[in-house]
Motif scaffolding. Structure first.
Motif, PDB file in Angstrom:
ATOM      1  N   GLY A  42       4.019 -80.328 -47.307  1.00 39.83           N
ATOM      2  CA  GLY A  42       3.631 -80.924 -48.576  1.00 39.83           C
ATOM      3  C   GLY A  42       2.926 -79.989 -49.529  1.00 39.83           C
ATOM      4  O   GLY A  42       2.269 -80.427 -50.461  1.00 39.83           O
ATOM      5  N   ILE A  43       3.052 -78.677 -49.333  1.00 40.01           N
ATOM      6  CA  ILE A  43       2.414 -77.739 -50.264  1.00 40.01           C
ATOM      7  C   ILE A  43       3.417 -77.368 -51.341  1.00 40.01           C
ATOM      8  O   ILE A  43       4.595 -77.125 -51.057  1.00 40.01           O
ATOM      9  N   TYR A  44       2.950 -77.359 -52.591  1.00 37.00           N
ATOM     10  CA  TYR A  44       3.793 -76.987 -53.712  1.00 37.00           C
ATOM     11  C   TYR A  44       3.877 -75.466 -53.737  1.00 37.00           C
ATOM     12  O   TYR A  44       3.072 -74.788 -54.355  1.00 37.00           O
ATOM     13  N   THR A  45       4.870 -74.940 -53.014  1.00 35.65           N
ATOM     14  CA  THR A  45       4.862 -73.500 -52.714  1.00 35.65           C
ATOM     15  C   THR A  45       5.069 -72.619 -53.935  1.00 35.65           C
ATOM     16  O   THR A  45       4.530 -71.523 -54.003  1.00 35.65           O
ATOM     17  N   ARG A  46       5.881 -73.077 -54.912  1.00 31.95           N
ATOM     18  CA  ARG A  46       6.177 -72.249 -56.075  1.00 31.95           C
ATOM     19  C   ARG A  46       4.909 -71.784 -56.774  1.00 31.95           C
ATOM     20  O   ARG A  46       4.815 -70.665 -57.253  1.00 31.95           O
ATOM     21  N   ARG A  47       3.955 -72.709 -56.851  1.00 30.47           N
ATOM     22  CA  ARG A  47       2.727 -72.392 -57.573  1.00 30.47           C
ATOM     23  C   ARG A  47       2.010 -71.212 -56.902  1.00 30.47           C
ATOM     24  O   ARG A  47       1.488 -70.344 -57.575  1.00 30.47           O
ATOM     25  N   TYR A  48       2.051 -71.182 -55.576  1.00 22.74           N
ATOM     26  CA  TYR A  48       1.367 -70.090 -54.871  1.00 22.74           C
ATOM     27  C   TYR A  48       2.154 -68.790 -54.986  1.00 22.74           C
ATOM     28  O   TYR A  48       1.603 -67.713 -55.185  1.00 22.74           O
ATOM     29  N   ARG A  49       3.478 -68.910 -54.853  1.00 19.16           N
ATOM     30  CA  ARG A  49       4.327 -67.720 -54.960  1.00 19.16           C
ATOM     31  C   ARG A  49       4.131 -67.056 -56.321  1.00 19.16           C
ATOM     32  O   ARG A  49       3.966 -65.845 -56.413  1.00 19.16           O
ATOM     33  N   GLY A  50       4.198 -67.855 -57.371  1.00 18.08           N
ATOM     34  CA  GLY A  50       4.062 -67.314 -58.723  1.00 18.08           C
ATOM     35  C   GLY A  50       2.628 -66.919 -59.033  1.00 18.08           C
ATOM     36  O   GLY A  50       2.375 -65.908 -59.674  1.00 18.08           O
ATOM     37  N   GLY A  51       1.696 -67.746 -58.542  1.00 17.03           N
ATOM     38  CA  GLY A  51       0.279 -67.506 -58.850  1.00 17.03           C
ATOM     39  C   GLY A  51      -0.198 -66.151 -58.352  1.00 17.03           C
ATOM     40  O   GLY A  51      -1.049 -65.518 -58.985  1.00 17.03           O
ATOM     41  N   ALA A  52       0.370 -65.690 -57.245  1.00 11.81           N
ATOM     42  CA  ALA A  52      -0.038 -64.396 -56.691  1.00 11.81           C
ATOM     43  C   ALA A  52       0.087 -63.303 -57.744  1.00 11.81           C
ATOM     44  O   ALA A  52      -0.759 -62.414 -57.842  1.00 11.81           O
ATOM     45  N   TYR A  53       1.158 -63.376 -58.568  1.00  7.19           N
ATOM     46  CA  TYR A  53       1.388 -62.316 -59.558  1.00  7.19           C
ATOM     47  C   TYR A  53       0.343 -62.356 -60.671  1.00  7.19           C
ATOM     48  O   TYR A  53      -0.024 -61.325 -61.228  1.00  7.19           O
ATOM     49  N   VAL A  54      -0.097 -63.579 -61.010  1.00  6.93           N
ATOM     50  CA  VAL A  54      -1.119 -63.686 -62.067  1.00  6.93           C
ATOM     51  C   VAL A  54      -2.443 -63.103 -61.563  1.00  6.93           C
ATOM     52  O   VAL A  54      -3.079 -62.295 -62.249  1.00  6.93           O
ATOM     53  N   TRP A  55      -2.833 -63.494 -60.346  1.00  5.57           N
ATOM     54  CA  TRP A  55      -4.083 -62.955 -59.798  1.00  5.57           C
ATOM     55  C   TRP A  55      -3.996 -61.443 -59.646  1.00  5.57           C
ATOM     56  O   TRP A  55      -4.960 -60.717 -59.886  1.00  5.57           O
ATOM     57  N   ALA A  56      -2.792 -60.981 -59.252  1.00  5.59           N
ATOM     58  CA  ALA A  56      -2.610 -59.537 -59.082  1.00  5.59           C
ATOM     59  C   ALA A  56      -2.844 -58.819 -60.404  1.00  5.59           C
ATOM     60  O   ALA A  56      -3.584 -57.836 -60.468  1.00  5.59           O
ATOM     61  N   GLN A  57      -2.247 -59.336 -61.490  1.00  8.38           N
ATOM     62  CA  GLN A  57      -2.421 -58.668 -62.789  1.00  8.38           C
ATOM     63  C   GLN A  57      -3.882 -58.690 -63.216  1.00  8.38           C
ATOM     64  O   GLN A  57      -4.379 -57.733 -63.808  1.00  8.38           O
ATOM     65  N   LEU A  58      -4.587 -59.781 -62.910  1.00  5.84           N
ATOM     66  CA  LEU A  58      -6.012 -59.834 -63.278  1.00  5.84           C
ATOM     67  C   LEU A  58      -6.791 -58.754 -62.537  1.00  5.84           C
ATOM     68  O   LEU A  58      -7.679 -58.116 -63.099  1.00  5.84           O
ATOM     69  N   LEU A  59      -6.425 -58.544 -61.278  1.00  2.00           N
ATOM     70  CA  LEU A  59      -7.103 -57.484 -60.519  1.00  2.00           C
ATOM     71  C   LEU A  59      -6.725 -56.099 -61.051  1.00  2.00           C
ATOM     72  O   LEU A  59      -7.572 -55.215 -61.148  1.00  2.00           O
ATOM     73  N   TYR A  60      -5.435 -55.919 -61.435  1.00  2.00           N
ATOM     74  CA  TYR A  60      -5.042 -54.630 -62.030  1.00  2.00           C
ATOM     75  C   TYR A  60      -5.859 -54.405 -63.297  1.00  2.00           C
ATOM     76  O   TYR A  60      -6.241 -53.273 -63.613  1.00  2.00           O
ATOM     77  N   CYS A  61      -6.063 -55.498 -64.024  1.00  3.17           N
ATOM     78  CA  CYS A  61      -6.801 -55.396 -65.284  1.00  3.17           C
ATOM     79  C   CYS A  61      -8.222 -54.903 -65.014  1.00  3.17           C
ATOM     80  O   CYS A  61      -8.716 -53.994 -65.690  1.00  3.17           O
ATOM     81  N   LEU A  62      -8.854 -55.478 -63.997  1.00  3.98           N
ATOM     82  CA  LEU A  62     -10.212 -55.038 -63.643  1.00  3.98           C
ATOM     83  C   LEU A  62     -10.199 -53.562 -63.211  1.00  3.98           C
ATOM     84  O   LEU A  62     -11.045 -52.765 -63.629  1.00  3.98           O
ATOM     85  N   ALA A  63      -9.180 -53.206 -62.416  1.00  2.00           N
ATOM     86  CA  ALA A  63      -9.065 -51.815 -61.971  1.00  2.00           C
ATOM     87  C   ALA A  63      -8.869 -50.886 -63.167  1.00  2.00           C
ATOM     88  O   ALA A  63      -9.455 -49.802 -63.239  1.00  2.00           O
ATOM     89  N   ALA A  64      -8.056 -51.345 -64.127  1.00  2.00           N
ATOM     90  CA  ALA A  64      -7.774 -50.520 -65.309  1.00  2.00           C
ATOM     91  C   ALA A  64      -9.046 -50.314 -66.133  1.00  2.00           C
ATOM     92  O   ALA A  64      -9.284 -49.227 -66.663  1.00  2.00           O
ATOM     93  N   ILE A  65      -9.863 -51.373 -66.233  1.00  2.00           N
ATOM     94  CA  ILE A  65     -11.116 -51.253 -66.986  1.00  2.00           C
ATOM     95  C   ILE A  65     -12.009 -50.212 -66.321  1.00  2.00           C
ATOM     96  O   ILE A  65     -12.595 -49.351 -66.986  1.00  2.00           O
TER      97      ILE A  65
END
Lengths: 359, 334
Positions: free
Chosen positions: B208-231
């Motif tokens: 019963g887990i809405y898997t798409r949200r987690y699959r896609g969400g990983a990329y958003v969190w990843a970019q946020l972390l890249y952003c912090l690394a870039a700063i």
């Protein structure tokens, strides 16, 4: 009353006469056509293998500025290969298809560009590559190649080192990617001047430390060298501005910034101004970054296509620019209110460059 | 280890990856001490730590994506874009720095959503999708800067060079980020579901887990972390070029692999990734201090990566059993 009016008229006449005369001479000055500019009307093409940095922007703008001096050039088309050899080749072919009379090419990809140059030349387009050798022969594959001798810059640095460090010392040289011909030639020139005295030791990787001209890698490499070599007397680098982030590593390690022989850039001049007082060993010498190399290439292309007088040489010199010890040819220059990525050794004025870079 | 003592899920404190990479890192520092003493000079360590911190944070982002069985090649373009936003937008004006950071974060969310949509929703192959996004992001970089570098704002540079208790500020930020991301993934219900989706999507879906949200969400969190690394990266490098992200593409994947996270997805070793980033950065300084040529340096780094991959993916037990003389039965000649 009448006399006064007469006098006023006289003054008016004299003043307006002077103004007219001044205007005439000044317009004569701007209209002075350079000798390389012949009478035949032409269209000019300019292609770059890679146009994406401030040095290229200033260089391209210098080329445009030079072409403007000649009224026979009716138009100038520019194409940027964006680091893609395929595009650089098709840019050249596109220019030929458009019917340009003369073509100035910065052949970043070297020999890969040669067939395109040859085909342009065979179709009767005046073809002038510059700065990076495309191989081939002048008069067979293109009209003329406008080169610069990078070892001359090395010699200039070497002579300066002889003067500021007469007792000898440890020399650390930094350049771009491994084996790049510019760095190799500069290193040869440096050795030619320093080796006969037997007083100078080259430290670090031979012929030069590899930095890829990347500021982050430069920082890592320099901090490793500072730790490894307790005595660095002079740093030689062919891209001065990339050192600005790395030189504070000396201060972090509790050492003084050593002498620096390199190429110019506004950011570097400003860095010297703020740091030389605290670092008495930090002497600075720069050679021109040679944005005006493009001007000589334009002169040649236009001369050959319009029937103007050929410039006296196909070699662009490596002139010295700043020297903090003698102030000759120039003292260290810094425009703190203008961007760091402008090149004060270029003929193009700092303000015009700033506008280009800030756009 | 008896079965009943194995904790549920992946809450084990010391995974195989963490142990391996921690031992390797200690070994590397020992080797540095013995063979390349100058790489442990205070000045060198103070230069290395901030770069390691930025790499650790970028590696965390990559780990999240790899945990979902994906891979994010758009780290190069994204990272470069955030670097140029936080340097060029303020262009030396401290008062515009905050706005620049906000724009960079917004750009990171947008880039992550593009990746997340393509991979999570449209089911594109992550290599193809993120390679495309990478090209888009680089397009944005070139459009914005024409490839021209801008000097870092004084306030941002201050962050990069600041020392707290003798340790560079970016190191604290990296440690805090690693702990935070680990806590969220390992201790919160959404984090546990996230790991579950990566380990077995079908099982997660049936529970019963809405898997798409987690699959896609990983990329958003990843970019946020890249952003912090870039700063952080922009704060360390005085005048970053428009292509800084290129230097993080391979190392970010290498950190994930050396940290023992399987490229097939599932359990992620976030702390191990961060330590692997330290390992890779010290390896850089170690070979630099050895004074070997650039070619050898490149080879050593490649060898470390290959060894890391080999360590976790090759079934060493099976190879041992196949060795001659160790065979339990010999085949009779016919």
């Amino acid at each position: 009353m009448r006399d006064r009016r007469k006098g006023a008229l006289l003054v008016f006449a004299v003043v307006s006469g002077a103004v007219l005369l001044a205007a005439a001479t000044s317009s004569a000055r701007t209209a002075a056509v350079p000798s390389w500019c012949g009478a035949k009307k032409i269209t000019l093409g300019l292609t770059d293998g890679f146009g994406g940095n401030s040095w290229r922007l200033v260089t391209t703008a210098s080329a445009r500025d030079e072409a403007k001096k000649c009224p026979s050039v009716t138009s100038l088309t520019y194409a940027d290969g964006q680091g893609n050899t395929q595009k650089a080749i098709s840019d050249i072919q596109g220019m030929v298809a458009k019917g340009v009379n003369a073509l100035v090419v910065f052949p970043d990809a070297g020999k890969a560009i040669l067939p395109a140059l040859r085909s342009a030349y065979k179709q009767g387009v005046v073809t002038v590559p510059y700065r990076v050798t495309p191989g081939g022969k002048a008069g067979v594959d293109y009209n003329v190649f406008i080169d610069t001798n990078f070892s001359k810059a090395g010699e200039a640095w070497g002579k300066w080192i002889l003067r500021v460090l007469p007792k000898g010392g440890n020399v650390l040289m930094l350049s771009g990617p491994k084996g790049n011909s510019q760095g190799v030639d500069e290193n040869k020139g440096l050795h030619k001047i320093l080796d006969p005295s037997h007083k100078y030791t080259f430290i670090g990787e031979k012929p030069f430390e590899v930095t890829n001209w990347d500021p982050a890698l430069t920082q890592k490499v320099l901090s490793a060298d500072i730790a490894k070599y307790p005595k660095i007397d002079v740093i030689v680098s062919d891209f001065g501005p990339s050192l600005v982030g790395a030189l504070p590593e000396f201060t972090k390690s509790g050492r003084k910034i050593p002498a620096l022989a390199t190429s110019d850039g506004n950011v570097l001049g400003c860095f010297w101004k703020t740091h030389h007082a605290a670092n008495p060993t930090f002497k600075l010498f720069t050679v021109s970054t040679q944005n005006d190399h493009a001007r000589l290439a334009i002169d040649w292309a236009v001369a050959l296509a319009t029937g103007g007088k050929k410039p006296p040489t196909t070699h662009f010199p490596a002139p010295s620019f700043e020297d903090s010890t003698t102030g000759k040819p120039h003292p260290v220059e810094c425009y703190p209110n203008l961007p760091g990525d402008i090149y004060l050794s270029a003929e193009l004025s700092p303000k015009v460059q700033a506008k280009l870079v800030k756009k | 280890m008896p079965k009943d003592t194995v904790p549920r899920g992946s809450n084990r404190l010391f995974s195989r990856g963490l142990t391996t990479v921690a031992v390797a890192t200690v070994g590397l520092f020992l080797a540095s001490f013995l063979f390349a003493n100058s790489s442990l000079n205070r000045g060198v360590v103070l230069t290395m730590l901030p770069f390691a911190s930025a790499l650790a944070i970028a590696g965390l982002g990559q780990t999240l994506v790899v945990m979902q069985g994906g891979i994010d090649l758009s780290v190069a373009g994204g990272f470069s874009l955030y670097v140029v936003i936080v340097t060029k937008y303020p262009a030396g004006d401290n008062s515009r720095l905050f706005a620049a950071l906000a724009i960079a974060v917004a750009a990171a969310i947008a880039a992550g959503m593009v990746n997340g949509f393509l991979v999570g929703r449209m089911r594109l192959n992550p290599i193809v999708a993120t390679l495309g996004t990478n090209a888009l992001l680089y397009g944005a970089v070139l459009w914005y800067t024409a490839g021209i570098p801008t000097t870092t704002t004084a306030r941002l540079a201050h962050l990069g060079s600041k020392l707290w208790l003798g340790i560079p500020a970016p190191a604290y930020i990296a440690v805090a980020t690693t702990l935070l991301v680990t806590a969220v993934v390992k201790l919160t219900p959404p984090g546990r579901r996230f790991e579950g989706v990566g380990a077995n999507e079908t099982a997660a879906l049936t529970s019963g887990i809405y898997t798409r949200r987690y699959r896609g969400g990983a990329y958003v969190w990843a970019q946020l972390l890249y952003c912090l690394a870039a700063i952080l990266h922009a704060s360390i490098v005085n005048q970053p070029t428009a292509y800084e992200g290129d230097n993080y593409l391979l190392p970010s994947v290498a950190a994930v692999v050396l940290g023992g996270t399987s490229l097939l997805g599932g359990r992620g070793n976030l702390v191990a990734t961060a330590i692997a980033a330290l390992f890779l950065s010290q390896l850089d300084q170690f070979v630099l201090a050895l004074g070997v040529t650039y070619a050898t340096r490149t080879l050593v780094q490649a060898a470390a990566l290959a060894a890391g991959v080999a360590l976790y993916t090759i079934d060493w037990g099976a190879i041992g059993r196949r060795l001659p003389g160790r065979r339990p039965i010999s085949v009779a000649p016919t």
